[in-house]
Design a protein around this motif. Sequence first.
Motif, PDB file in Angstrom:
ATOM      1  N   THR A 193      37.442  31.593  48.201  1.00 35.62           N
ATOM      2  CA  THR A 193      37.185  30.649  47.115  1.00 35.62           C
ATOM      3  C   THR A 193      38.485  30.053  46.594  1.00 35.62           C
ATOM      4  O   THR A 193      38.564  28.849  46.324  1.00 35.62           O
ATOM      5  N   SER A 194      39.525  30.872  46.463  1.00 34.94           N
ATOM      6  CA  SER A 194      40.828  30.363  46.021  1.00 34.94           C
ATOM      7  C   SER A 194      41.359  29.310  46.980  1.00 34.94           C
ATOM      8  O   SER A 194      41.869  28.274  46.563  1.00 34.94           O
ATOM      9  N   LYS A 195      41.232  29.603  48.270  1.00 33.02           N
ATOM     10  CA  LYS A 195      41.718  28.648  49.276  1.00 33.02           C
ATOM     11  C   LYS A 195      40.946  27.332  49.189  1.00 33.02           C
ATOM     12  O   LYS A 195      41.526  26.250  49.255  1.00 33.02           O
ATOM     13  N   LEU A 196      39.637  27.426  49.032  1.00 24.78           N
ATOM     14  CA  LEU A 196      38.800  26.230  48.914  1.00 24.78           C
ATOM     15  C   LEU A 196      39.175  25.417  47.678  1.00 24.78           C
ATOM     16  O   LEU A 196      39.333  24.194  47.751  1.00 24.78           O
ATOM     17  N   ILE A 197      39.342  26.087  46.552  1.00 22.88           N
ATOM     18  CA  ILE A 197      39.682  25.388  45.312  1.00 22.88           C
ATOM     19  C   ILE A 197      41.067  24.757  45.402  1.00 22.88           C
ATOM     20  O   ILE A 197      41.286  23.633  44.970  1.00 22.88           O
ATOM     21  N   ARG A 198      42.035  25.457  45.991  1.00 23.53           N
ATOM     22  CA  ARG A 198      43.387  24.908  46.126  1.00 23.53           C
ATOM     23  C   ARG A 198      43.403  23.700  47.069  1.00 23.53           C
ATOM     24  O   ARG A 198      44.211  22.793  46.893  1.00 23.53           O
ATOM     25  N   THR A 199      42.528  23.714  48.065  1.00 22.68           N
ATOM     26  CA  THR A 199      42.442  22.569  48.963  1.00 22.68           C
ATOM     27  C   THR A 199      41.813  21.370  48.245  1.00 22.68           C
ATOM     28  O   THR A 199      42.296  20.253  48.361  1.00 22.68           O
TER      29      THR A 199
ATOM     30  N   ILE B 172      51.981  32.334  39.341  1.00 27.58           N
ATOM     31  CA  ILE B 172      50.843  33.248  39.405  1.00 27.58           C
ATOM     32  C   ILE B 172      49.725  32.610  38.595  1.00 27.58           C
ATOM     33  O   ILE B 172      49.859  32.393  37.391  1.00 27.58           O
ATOM     34  N   TYR B 173      48.626  32.307  39.261  1.00 26.54           N
ATOM     35  CA  TYR B 173      47.479  31.682  38.609  1.00 26.54           C
ATOM     36  C   TYR B 173      46.421  32.737  38.317  1.00 26.54           C
ATOM     37  O   TYR B 173      46.530  33.891  38.752  1.00 26.54           O
ATOM     38  N   ALA B 174      45.380  32.337  37.592  1.00 24.01           N
ATOM     39  CA  ALA B 174      44.319  33.268  37.194  1.00 24.01           C
ATOM     40  C   ALA B 174      43.635  33.891  38.407  1.00 24.01           C
ATOM     41  O   ALA B 174      43.272  35.068  38.387  1.00 24.01           O
ATOM     42  N   ASP B 175      43.467  33.114  39.473  1.00 20.46           N
ATOM     43  CA  ASP B 175      42.809  33.680  40.650  1.00 20.46           C
ATOM     44  C   ASP B 175      43.682  34.738  41.317  1.00 20.46           C
ATOM     45  O   ASP B 175      43.170  35.688  41.900  1.00 20.46           O
ATOM     46  N   HIS B 176      44.996  34.621  41.196  1.00 17.42           N
ATOM     47  CA  HIS B 176      45.880  35.668  41.723  1.00 17.42           C
ATOM     48  C   HIS B 176      45.698  36.954  40.921  1.00 17.42           C
ATOM     49  O   HIS B 176      45.692  38.049  41.489  1.00 17.42           O
ATOM     50  N   LEU B 177      45.542  36.815  39.602  1.00 22.52           N
ATOM     51  CA  LEU B 177      45.299  37.996  38.770  1.00 22.52           C
ATOM     52  C   LEU B 177      43.965  38.640  39.124  1.00 22.52           C
ATOM     53  O   LEU B 177      43.858  39.867  39.216  1.00 22.52           O
ATOM     54  N   LEU B 178      42.942  37.804  39.335  1.00 23.61           N
ATOM     55  CA  LEU B 178      41.639  38.334  39.729  1.00 23.61           C
ATOM     56  C   LEU B 178      41.740  39.087  41.054  1.00 23.61           C
ATOM     57  O   LEU B 178      41.206  40.186  41.201  1.00 23.61           O
ATOM     58  N   ARG B 179      42.432  38.505  42.009  1.00 26.01           N
ATOM     59  CA  ARG B 179      42.602  39.167  43.302  1.00 26.01           C
ATOM     60  C   ARG B 179      43.439  40.432  43.169  1.00 26.01           C
ATOM     61  O   ARG B 179      43.222  41.413  43.877  1.00 26.01           O
ATOM     62  N   GLY B 180      44.390  40.437  42.226  1.00 27.81           N
ATOM     63  CA  GLY B 180      45.151  41.652  41.959  1.00 27.81           C
ATOM     64  C   GLY B 180      44.268  42.756  41.421  1.00 27.81           C
ATOM     65  O   GLY B 180      44.412  43.928  41.790  1.00 27.81           O
ATOM     66  N   VAL B 181      43.333  42.408  40.542  1.00 25.92           N
ATOM     67  CA  VAL B 181      42.381  43.394  40.019  1.00 25.92           C
ATOM     68  C   VAL B 181      41.512  43.933  41.149  1.00 25.92           C
ATOM     69  O   VAL B 181      41.253  45.135  41.230  1.00 25.92           O
ATOM     70  N   LEU B 182      41.078  43.047  42.033  1.00 20.29           N
ATOM     71  CA  LEU B 182      40.219  43.483  43.137  1.00 20.29           C
ATOM     72  C   LEU B 182      40.960  44.371  44.138  1.00 20.29           C
ATOM     73  O   LEU B 182      40.348  45.230  44.769  1.00 20.29           O
ATOM     74  N   ARG B 183      42.249  44.184  44.291  1.00 17.89           N
ATOM     75  CA  ARG B 183      43.023  45.003  45.236  1.00 17.89           C
ATOM     76  C   ARG B 183      43.314  46.393  44.699  1.00 17.89           C
ATOM     77  O   ARG B 183      43.476  47.332  45.468  1.00 17.89           O
ATOM     78  N   PHE B 184      43.401  46.520  43.376  1.00 12.48           N
ATOM     79  CA  PHE B 184      43.751  47.801  42.774  1.00 12.48           C
ATOM     80  C   PHE B 184      42.474  48.575  42.457  1.00 12.48           C
ATOM     81  O   PHE B 184      41.612  48.082  41.752  1.00 12.48           O
ATOM     82  N   PRO B 185      42.330  49.786  42.983  1.00  8.96           N
ATOM     83  CA  PRO B 185      41.094  50.544  42.734  1.00  8.96           C
ATOM     84  C   PRO B 185      41.024  51.011  41.275  1.00  8.96           C
ATOM     85  O   PRO B 185      41.776  51.865  40.848  1.00  8.96           O
TER      86      PRO B 185
END
Length: 108
Positions: free
Chosen positions: A62-68, A29-42
């Motif tokens: 953006t996560s996909k672009l950075i991982r690529t 679990i990377y920082a961008d996953h945590l950010l996306r978790g925050v965005l998914r939870f109201p």
Amino acid sequence: MKDIPLDRNAKMVLAYAINEAELDYSFYIYADHLLRGVLRFPNEAADVLQSISLDLAKARATSKLIRTKYPPKKTLYHRLFGNPFRAHRDHLIKLLAFVMVCFFCLRF
């Protein structure tokens, strides 16, 4: 080391972050996953992030672009055997189904 107590909201964000990591077939679990978790939870944090035009779709893109562009460093296991979720997922599911059938057959 002591466990850090988490409230219900933090546990929900972490659960969403785990789900986002699984969507990326990521072992960690990377920082961008945590950010996306925050965005998914109201919650209030998601509202603040959305007020500055950061939404889940943009974060995923953006996560996909950075991982690529900058793929994460692979562990020794990953270098030898590849990603266990991608390479062996179908085999693991079949093995799990077989074990479950054997378990239920032996019980009866």
